[in-house]
Design an enzyme around this catalytic site. Structure first.
Site, short mmCIF file in Angstrom:
data_model
loop_
_atom_site.label_atom_id
_atom_site.label_comp_id
_atom_site.label_asym_id
_atom_site.label_seq_id
_atom_site.Cartn_x
_atom_site.Cartn_y
_atom_site.Cartn_z
N ASP A 265 0.85 -1.18 0.00
CA ASP A 265 0.00 0.00 0.00
C ASP A 265 0.90 1.25 0.00
O ASP A 265 2.08 1.18 0.31
CB ASP A 265 -0.89 -0.05 1.25
N ASP B 71 -1.71 -0.79 5.98
CA ASP B 71 -1.90 -0.15 7.28
C ASP B 71 -3.35 -0.03 7.70
O ASP B 71 -3.63 0.42 8.81
CB ASP B 71 -1.31 1.27 7.25
#
Length: 235
Positions: A12, A175
């Site tokens: 990400d 996250d």
């Protein structure tokens, strides 16, 4: 016991590799100022990150997590936001500690890597270039390039296809809850960093295989504990 050798990592962007909140906040406040509305502090904007720029804009306009502003106002606001952010995407955004070295180490360890982000390509690709990490990624897949974004598994499945690896040979590093849900739906392990934009959700409860408070913890886990992940850890 069956084990799967990991060949690839899908990473990400916002909240995992880069702290983008300062520039996102500046763009939001530019937009609000142009609309004649009160500006917000950076801490407030940090709480709005994690569901894409359109939702961040709606939160700035309504002050509600899932509020829906007038459609015409939203269109005007998004145009203001996008125009500003596109030219200020890396003014104050910074790599999290350890990211550059860890990416170099992971590349040296033989991992193929893809950046899989919900951020639009017009923002994500210049950001990766400005911060000097674009070259580590064999594939960059952005949120406006497919029919569906995370938490749908489509971006992860597509990244694996473009990398030429099977899903059971890849792991996601992210996250947020959207990252964990996408990995679970794609049937791959997820390594969660806890410093990003997760809004206090329990990432382990959402399916993370392991959590780490630092990005270099991903490298350490893969080198010393999880270079091969057991089938039991897969969603």
């Amino acid at each position: 016991m069956t084990v799967f050798p990991l060949a690839a990592l899908l990473l990400d962007l916002d909240g995992t590799l880069v702290d983008t909140a300062p520039d996102l906040a500046d763009a939001a406040n530019h937009m609000l100022t142009r609309l004649g509305r009160p500006v917000c502090d950076e801490a407030t904007v940090r709480g709005w990150i994690g569901d894409g720029v359109p939702r961040l804009i709606k939160r700035a306009l309504t002050g509600e997590r899932f509020g829906e502003p007038d459609a015409a106002l939203f269109a005007q606001a998004q145009a203001l936001y996008d125009a500003y952010y596109e030219t200020h995407v890396a003014d104050r955004s910074r790599l999290y500690p350890g990211v550059a070295q860890t990416l170099a180490d992971l590349r040296a360890d033989g991992f193929r890597m893809a950046c899989v982000t919900n951020k639009a390509g017009r923002f994500a690709r210049p950001l990766l270039g400005a911060l000097g990490i674009a070259g580590y990624f064999d594939v960059v897949l952005c949120g406006d390039e497919l029919a569906r974004a995370k938490p749908d598994p489509l971006p992860l499945v597509t990244a694996c296809e473009r990398l030429g690896v099977a899903r059971d040979g890849a792991a996601l590093v992210g996250d947020s809850g959207n990252d964990m849900r996408a990995a679970k739906a794609a049937g791959m392990p997820a390594l969660a960093v806890t410093y990003g934009y997760h809004h206090g959700v329990d990432l382990l409860a959402l399916g993370a295989t392991v959590v780490t408070p630092t990005f270099d913890g991903v490298r350490n886990f893969l080198r010393f504990e999880g270079r091969f992940l057991c089938a039991q850890t897969l969603p």
